[in-house]
Scaffold this motif. Structure first.
Motif, PDB file in Angstrom:
ATOM      1  N   ILE A  89      76.181  34.200  56.744  1.00 50.52           N
ATOM      2  CA  ILE A  89      76.730  32.934  56.249  1.00 50.52           C
ATOM      3  C   ILE A  89      76.667  31.866  57.335  1.00 50.52           C
ATOM      4  N   ASN A  90      77.085  32.208  58.539  1.00 49.31           N
ATOM      5  CA  ASN A  90      77.045  31.235  59.636  1.00 49.31           C
ATOM      6  C   ASN A  90      75.616  30.823  59.970  1.00 49.31           C
ATOM      7  N   ALA A  91      74.692  31.768  59.939  1.00 48.48           N
ATOM      8  CA  ALA A  91      73.289  31.449  60.227  1.00 48.48           C
ATOM      9  C   ALA A  91      72.708  30.537  59.149  1.00 48.48           C
ATOM     10  N   LYS A  92      73.016  30.815  57.896  1.00 39.50           N
ATOM     11  CA  LYS A  92      72.509  29.964  56.811  1.00 39.50           C
ATOM     12  C   LYS A  92      73.125  28.576  56.869  1.00 39.50           C
ATOM     13  N   LEU A  93      74.387  28.500  57.248  1.00 40.16           N
ATOM     14  CA  LEU A  93      75.022  27.190  57.414  1.00 40.16           C
ATOM     15  C   LEU A  93      74.362  26.419  58.555  1.00 40.16           C
ATOM     16  N   ALA A  94      74.049  27.105  59.641  1.00 38.09           N
ATOM     17  CA  ALA A  94      73.355  26.465  60.763  1.00 38.09           C
ATOM     18  C   ALA A  94      71.992  25.936  60.314  1.00 38.09           C
ATOM     19  N   SER A  95      71.270  26.719  59.527  1.00 40.13           N
ATOM     20  CA  SER A  95      69.970  26.271  59.005  1.00 40.13           C
ATOM     21  C   SER A  95      70.130  25.037  58.128  1.00 40.13           C
ATOM     22  N   ALA A  96      71.141  25.065  57.272  1.00 36.70           N
ATOM     23  CA  ALA A  96      71.381  23.925  56.375  1.00 36.70           C
ATOM     24  C   ALA A  96      71.737  22.666  57.168  1.00 36.70           C
ATOM     25  N   LYS A  97      72.562  22.825  58.198  1.00 36.58           N
ATOM     26  CA  LYS A  97      72.924  21.671  59.025  1.00 36.58           C
ATOM     27  C   LYS A  97      71.702  21.143  59.773  1.00 36.58           C
ATOM     28  N   ALA A  98      70.869  22.030  60.260  1.00 38.29           N
ATOM     29  CA  ALA A  98      69.656  21.603  60.968  1.00 38.29           C
ATOM     30  C   ALA A  98      68.726  20.867  60.016  1.00 38.29           C
ATOM     31  N   ASP A  99      68.548  21.400  58.813  1.00 36.67           N
ATOM     32  CA  ASP A  99      67.705  20.739  57.819  1.00 36.67           C
ATOM     33  C   ASP A  99      68.253  19.363  57.475  1.00 36.67           C
ATOM     34  N   SER A 100      69.562  19.289  57.318  1.00 37.20           N
ATOM     35  CA  SER A 100      70.205  18.015  56.996  1.00 37.20           C
ATOM     36  C   SER A 100      70.020  17.002  58.120  1.00 37.20           C
ATOM     37  N   ALA A 105      67.354  12.136  60.189  1.00 35.44           N
ATOM     38  CA  ALA A 105      66.519  11.481  61.200  1.00 35.44           C
ATOM     39  C   ALA A 105      65.260  10.898  60.569  1.00 35.44           C
ATOM     40  N   LYS A 106      64.647  11.643  59.651  1.00 40.38           N
ATOM     41  CA  LYS A 106      63.447  11.136  58.965  1.00 40.38           C
ATOM     42  C   LYS A 106      63.786   9.923  58.118  1.00 40.38           C
ATOM     43  N   LEU A 107      64.935   9.959  57.461  1.00 39.67           N
ATOM     44  CA  LEU A 107      65.358   8.825  56.644  1.00 39.67           C
ATOM     45  C   LEU A 107      65.541   7.584  57.507  1.00 39.67           C
ATOM     46  N   GLU A 109      64.097   6.950  60.320  1.00 42.61           N
ATOM     47  CA  GLU A 109      62.762   6.540  60.747  1.00 42.61           C
ATOM     48  C   GLU A 109      62.059   5.746  59.642  1.00 42.61           C
ATOM     49  N   LEU A 110      62.192   6.226  58.407  1.00 45.85           N
ATOM     50  CA  LEU A 110      61.588   5.505  57.276  1.00 45.85           C
ATOM     51  C   LEU A 110      62.233   4.139  57.077  1.00 45.85           C
ATOM     52  N   LYS A 111      63.536   4.065  57.247  1.00 50.35           N
ATOM     53  CA  LYS A 111      64.228   2.779  57.114  1.00 50.35           C
ATOM     54  C   LYS A 111      63.716   1.777  58.143  1.00 50.35           C
ATOM     55  N   LYS A 112      63.502   2.240  59.372  1.00 49.59           N
ATOM     56  CA  LYS A 112      62.961   1.361  60.409  1.00 49.59           C
ATOM     57  C   LYS A 112      61.558   0.893  60.052  1.00 49.59           C
ATOM     58  N   SER A 113      60.738   1.806  59.542  1.00 50.48           N
ATOM     59  CA  SER A 113      59.373   1.448  59.147  1.00 50.48           C
ATOM     60  C   SER A 113      59.381   0.423  58.033  1.00 50.48           C
TER      61      SER A 113
END
Length: 134
Positions: A89-100, A105-107, A109-113
């Motif tokens: 559970i903790n590992a999957k939560l860490a993955s979800a937080k990293a993905d988020s 960050a990508k969002l 970057e797109l806003k700046k573009s």
């Protein structure tokens, strides 16, 4: 649906799954499959840069997995299974937080573009208006 809400739902679902599997018990059999699943989740979280974006969850997952291995060694299979589930559970939560975090960050970057493109379009319109005014 916000990232935080999805993360909460993922955590809630995993917690429910863990509780159900605990109620089912291990029947005295070593929970090798659950420890393996926790290890795979931890490896996935490492590949998702969980250490960078969710260090607390990663540390908890690693600690729980280590304790699960200790419980397996002591032949306390129910405890080993519970700890493996918590580690997963903790590992999957860490993955979800990293993905988020990467998505955020990508969002940004797109806003700046988009802002740069809008500024460029505005400059081009001004130049056209100046050219037309001559």
């Amino acid at each position: 649906m916000t990232h935080e809400y999805r993360q909460f739902n993922l955590f809630k679902s995993l917690l429910l799954l863990s509780t159900i599997s605990l109620l089912g018990g291990c029947g005295g059999n070593p929970p090798v499959d659950r420890i393996s699943a926790a290890e795979q989740s931890l490896n996935q979280a490492n590949m998702s840069e969980g250490d960078t974006y969710a260090p607390l969850e990663m540390r908890l997952a690693q600690e729980k997995l280590s304790k699960a291995h200790d419980a397996m060694h002591d032949e306390d299979y129910e405890r080993a299974a519970a700890l493996a589930d918590e580690a997963m559970i903790n590992a999957k939560l860490a993955s979800a937080k990293a993905d988020s975090a990467r998505s955020t960050a990508k969002l940004e970057e797109l806003k700046k573009s988009i802002g740069s493109l809008r500024q460029e379009i505005g400059t081009q319109r001004q130049m056209q208006q100046i050219e037309e005014g001559r």
